[in-house]
Design a protein around this motif. Structure first.
Motif, PDB file in Angstrom:
ATOM      1  N   GLY A   1     -55.809 -48.941 -39.786  1.00 42.17           N
ATOM      2  CA  GLY A   1     -57.216 -48.861 -40.150  1.00 42.17           C
ATOM      3  C   GLY A   1     -57.556 -49.607 -41.425  1.00 42.17           C
ATOM      4  O   GLY A   1     -58.523 -49.277 -42.113  1.00 42.17           O
ATOM      5  N   GLU A   2     -56.777 -50.651 -41.727  1.00 38.72           N
ATOM      6  CA  GLU A   2     -56.933 -51.390 -42.982  1.00 38.72           C
ATOM      7  C   GLU A   2     -57.448 -52.813 -42.802  1.00 38.72           C
ATOM      8  O   GLU A   2     -57.692 -53.492 -43.795  1.00 38.72           O
ATOM      9  N   TRP A   3     -57.592 -53.277 -41.562  1.00 42.56           N
ATOM     10  CA  TRP A   3     -58.046 -54.644 -41.355  1.00 42.56           C
ATOM     11  C   TRP A   3     -59.524 -54.711 -41.708  1.00 42.56           C
ATOM     12  O   TRP A   3     -60.326 -53.882 -41.292  1.00 42.56           O
ATOM     13  N   ILE A   4     -59.901 -55.711 -42.472  1.00 42.91           N
ATOM     14  CA  ILE A   4     -61.283 -55.843 -42.918  1.00 42.91           C
ATOM     15  C   ILE A   4     -62.032 -56.757 -41.955  1.00 42.91           C
ATOM     16  O   ILE A   4     -61.652 -57.910 -41.744  1.00 42.91           O
ATOM     17  N   ASP A   5     -63.109 -56.236 -41.376  1.00 40.88           N
ATOM     18  CA  ASP A   5     -63.956 -56.995 -40.463  1.00 40.88           C
ATOM     19  C   ASP A   5     -64.586 -58.161 -41.223  1.00 40.88           C
ATOM     20  O   ASP A   5     -65.315 -57.946 -42.191  1.00 40.88           O
ATOM     21  N   PRO A   6     -64.310 -59.405 -40.795  1.00 45.63           N
ATOM     22  CA  PRO A   6     -64.857 -60.548 -41.524  1.00 45.63           C
ATOM     23  C   PRO A   6     -66.383 -60.643 -41.435  1.00 45.63           C
ATOM     24  O   PRO A   6     -67.008 -61.272 -42.286  1.00 45.63           O
ATOM     25  N   ASP A   7     -66.975 -59.990 -40.440  1.00 48.45           N
ATOM     26  CA  ASP A   7     -68.435 -60.040 -40.302  1.00 48.45           C
ATOM     27  C   ASP A   7     -69.155 -58.969 -41.115  1.00 48.45           C
ATOM     28  O   ASP A   7     -70.278 -59.171 -41.551  1.00 48.45           O
ATOM     29  N   GLY A   8     -68.503 -57.817 -41.290  1.00 49.45           N
ATOM     30  CA  GLY A   8     -69.194 -56.729 -41.971  1.00 49.45           C
ATOM     31  C   GLY A   8     -68.506 -56.217 -43.218  1.00 49.45           C
ATOM     32  O   GLY A   8     -69.091 -55.468 -43.985  1.00 49.45           O
ATOM     33  N   GLY A   9     -67.254 -56.579 -43.392  1.00 46.16           N
ATOM     34  CA  GLY A   9     -66.527 -56.143 -44.583  1.00 46.16           C
ATOM     35  C   GLY A   9     -65.976 -54.736 -44.528  1.00 46.16           C
ATOM     36  O   GLY A   9     -65.337 -54.280 -45.461  1.00 46.16           O
ATOM     37  N   SER A  10     -66.205 -54.030 -43.431  1.00 44.66           N
ATOM     38  CA  SER A  10     -65.717 -52.659 -43.306  1.00 44.66           C
ATOM     39  C   SER A  10     -64.312 -52.644 -42.707  1.00 44.66           C
ATOM     40  O   SER A  10     -63.972 -53.504 -41.895  1.00 44.66           O
ATOM     41  N   PRO A  11     -63.509 -51.639 -43.068  1.00 45.07           N
ATOM     42  CA  PRO A  11     -62.189 -51.514 -42.442  1.00 45.07           C
ATOM     43  C   PRO A  11     -62.334 -51.186 -40.951  1.00 45.07           C
ATOM     44  O   PRO A  11     -63.229 -50.439 -40.561  1.00 45.07           O
ATOM     45  N   VAL A  12     -61.459 -51.749 -40.149  1.00 39.76           N
ATOM     46  CA  VAL A  12     -61.473 -51.551 -38.702  1.00 39.76           C
ATOM     47  C   VAL A  12     -60.097 -51.054 -38.276  1.00 39.76           C
ATOM     48  O   VAL A  12     -59.079 -51.520 -38.790  1.00 39.76           O
ATOM     49  N   GLY A  13     -60.082 -50.121 -37.340  1.00 43.76           N
ATOM     50  CA  GLY A  13     -58.831 -49.622 -36.796  1.00 43.76           C
ATOM     51  C   GLY A  13     -58.877 -49.599 -35.288  1.00 43.76           C
ATOM     52  O   GLY A  13     -59.890 -49.970 -34.679  1.00 43.76           O
ATOM     53  N   VAL A  14     -57.801 -49.185 -34.682  1.00 41.08           N
ATOM     54  CA  VAL A  14     -57.715 -49.050 -33.232  1.00 41.08           C
ATOM     55  C   VAL A  14     -57.214 -47.646 -32.908  1.00 41.08           C
ATOM     56  O   VAL A  14     -56.539 -47.024 -33.724  1.00 41.08           O
ATOM     57  N   PRO A  15     -57.533 -47.127 -31.720  1.00 40.49           N
ATOM     58  CA  PRO A  15     -57.147 -45.758 -31.384  1.00 40.49           C
ATOM     59  C   PRO A  15     -55.717 -45.613 -30.864  1.00 40.49           C
ATOM     60  O   PRO A  15     -55.348 -44.551 -30.388  1.00 40.49           O
ATOM     61  N   VAL A  16     -54.907 -46.654 -30.953  1.00 38.37           N
ATOM     62  CA  VAL A  16     -53.537 -46.617 -30.443  1.00 38.37           C
ATOM     63  C   VAL A  16     -52.584 -46.470 -31.632  1.00 38.37           C
ATOM     64  O   VAL A  16     -52.473 -47.380 -32.443  1.00 38.37           O
ATOM     65  N   PRO A  17     -51.914 -45.327 -31.749  1.00 35.93           N
ATOM     66  CA  PRO A  17     -51.081 -45.114 -32.929  1.00 35.93           C
ATOM     67  C   PRO A  17     -49.735 -45.832 -32.947  1.00 35.93           C
ATOM     68  O   PRO A  17     -49.157 -45.997 -34.011  1.00 35.93           O
ATOM     69  N   ALA A  18     -49.219 -46.265 -31.801  1.00 35.47           N
ATOM     70  CA  ALA A  18     -47.890 -46.893 -31.798  1.00 35.47           C
ATOM     71  C   ALA A  18     -47.840 -48.046 -30.802  1.00 35.47           C
ATOM     72  O   ALA A  18     -48.246 -47.897 -29.651  1.00 35.47           O
ATOM     73  N   VAL A  19     -47.331 -49.172 -31.266  1.00 30.25           N
ATOM     74  CA  VAL A  19     -47.122 -50.349 -30.422  1.00 30.25           C
ATOM     75  C   VAL A  19     -45.762 -50.921 -30.755  1.00 30.25           C
ATOM     76  O   VAL A  19     -45.399 -51.027 -31.928  1.00 30.25           O
ATOM     77  N   ALA A  20     -45.005 -51.261 -29.728  1.00 28.68           N
ATOM     78  CA  ALA A  20     -43.735 -51.967 -29.927  1.00 28.68           C
ATOM     79  C   ALA A  20     -43.720 -53.151 -28.977  1.00 28.68           C
ATOM     80  O   ALA A  20     -43.919 -52.986 -27.772  1.00 28.68           O
ATOM     81  N   ILE A  21     -43.532 -54.323 -29.545  1.00 35.07           N
ATOM     82  CA  ILE A  21     -43.424 -55.556 -28.765  1.00 35.07           C
ATOM     83  C   ILE A  21     -42.122 -56.220 -29.194  1.00 35.07           C
ATOM     84  O   ILE A  21     -42.000 -56.653 -30.342  1.00 35.07           O
ATOM     85  N   GLU A  22     -41.168 -56.231 -28.306  1.00 35.77           N
ATOM     86  CA  GLU A  22     -39.842 -56.771 -28.614  1.00 35.77           C
ATOM     87  C   GLU A  22     -39.308 -57.546 -27.420  1.00 35.77           C
ATOM     88  O   GLU A  22     -39.781 -57.374 -26.301  1.00 35.77           O
ATOM     89  N   ARG A  23     -38.305 -58.369 -27.672  1.00 32.87           N
ATOM     90  CA  ARG A  23     -37.645 -59.072 -26.574  1.00 32.87           C
ATOM     91  C   ARG A  23     -37.068 -58.058 -25.594  1.00 32.87           C
ATOM     92  O   ARG A  23     -37.129 -58.237 -24.391  1.00 32.87           O
ATOM     93  N   SER A  24     -36.508 -56.960 -26.126  1.00 34.66           N
ATOM     94  CA  SER A  24     -36.004 -55.884 -25.278  1.00 34.66           C
ATOM     95  C   SER A  24     -36.156 -54.559 -26.010  1.00 34.66           C
ATOM     96  O   SER A  24     -35.879 -54.472 -27.201  1.00 34.66           O
ATOM     97  N   LEU A  25     -36.579 -53.544 -25.282  1.00 30.20           N
ATOM     98  CA  LEU A  25     -36.667 -52.187 -25.817  1.00 30.20           C
ATOM     99  C   LEU A  25     -35.594 -51.295 -25.195  1.00 30.20           C
ATOM    100  O   LEU A  25     -35.610 -50.081 -25.385  1.00 30.20           O
ATOM    101  N   ARG A  26     -34.671 -51.910 -24.464  1.00 31.38           N
ATOM    102  CA  ARG A  26     -33.601 -51.149 -23.804  1.00 31.38           C
ATOM    103  C   ARG A  26     -32.853 -50.313 -24.833  1.00 31.38           C
ATOM    104  O   ARG A  26     -32.446 -50.800 -25.870  1.00 31.38           O
ATOM    105  N   GLY A  27     -32.734 -49.027 -24.542  1.00 30.74           N
ATOM    106  CA  GLY A  27     -32.045 -48.112 -25.428  1.00 30.74           C
ATOM    107  C   GLY A  27     -32.952 -47.460 -26.464  1.00 30.74           C
ATOM    108  O   GLY A  27     -32.534 -46.533 -27.150  1.00 30.74           O
TER     109      GLY A  27
END
Length: 180
Positions: free
Chosen positions: A22-48
């Motif tokens: 929730g820390e990204w600053i909207d370049p159009d309005g200057g307000s902090p913007v967040g997303v409702p997804v608390p966890a994301v993992a993007i990796e070559r492999s998540l096996r294990g």
């Protein structure tokens, strides 16, 4: 729950971390913007890492792992085996080539009635069905993505066909999105 992202690819921009906190600053309005997804993992492999990633979300001990025959063979069996370490896994394999329609959503909800949470393993159809069922039943869900071309993993609406007409229906934001 306040979860920091579990992991991002080394070359992913810092914007993802900032958005999730929730820390990204909207370049159009200057307000902090967040997303409702608390966890994301993007990796070559998540096996294990499947059980660790899902355990960090605190979704409960009865997890319905939802797939179709294809996505189960590609990734679902691996996720099911890994999540057995967390409690009871309820494999829900949708027959044939499922459609994101009201009847399939109702059947999915019945199949997941005793689950604390849903774990989608798939892309558009599986994800839409799970996030709609999760929202309707007030349950959390997470998704292990199988198609990088699908752009709706984090969307809070689901394209569900009702009485022959595709509609955008309410859906739950995923607690976790895992892509390898």
């Amino acid at each position: 729950m306040d979860h920091a992202p579990m992991s991002t690819t080394a070359d992913a921009p810092d914007v993802l971390r900032q958005l999730m906190q929730g820390e990204w600053i909207d370049p159009d309005g200057g307000s902090p913007v967040g997303v409702p997804v608390p966890a994301v993992a993007i990796e070559r492999s998540l096996r294990g890492l499947e059980a660790e990633l899902v355990a960090s979300l605190g979704l409960g001990r009865r997890l319905a792992v939802v797939s179709d025959a294809t996505t189960r063979a590609v990734l679902g069996e691996r996720v099911e085996r890994a999540l057995e370490a967390l409690g009871t896994v309820l494999p829900v394999v949708l027959a044939g080539q499922p459609h994101a329609d009201a009847d399939t959503a109702a059947n999915l909800r019945r199949a997941c009635a005793t689950a604390d949470a849903l774990i989608a393993v798939g892309s558009g159809t599986i994800n839409d069905l799970c996030k709609h069922a999760a929202a309707t039943d007030g349950k959390p869900y997470a998704v292990f993505a199988t198609a990088p071309s699908m752009n709706g993993y984090t969307s809070v609406n689901a394209a569900i066909t009702v009485d022959g007409h595709k509609q955008s229906l309410a859906a739950a934001a995923p607690a976790g999105v895992y892509i390898d």
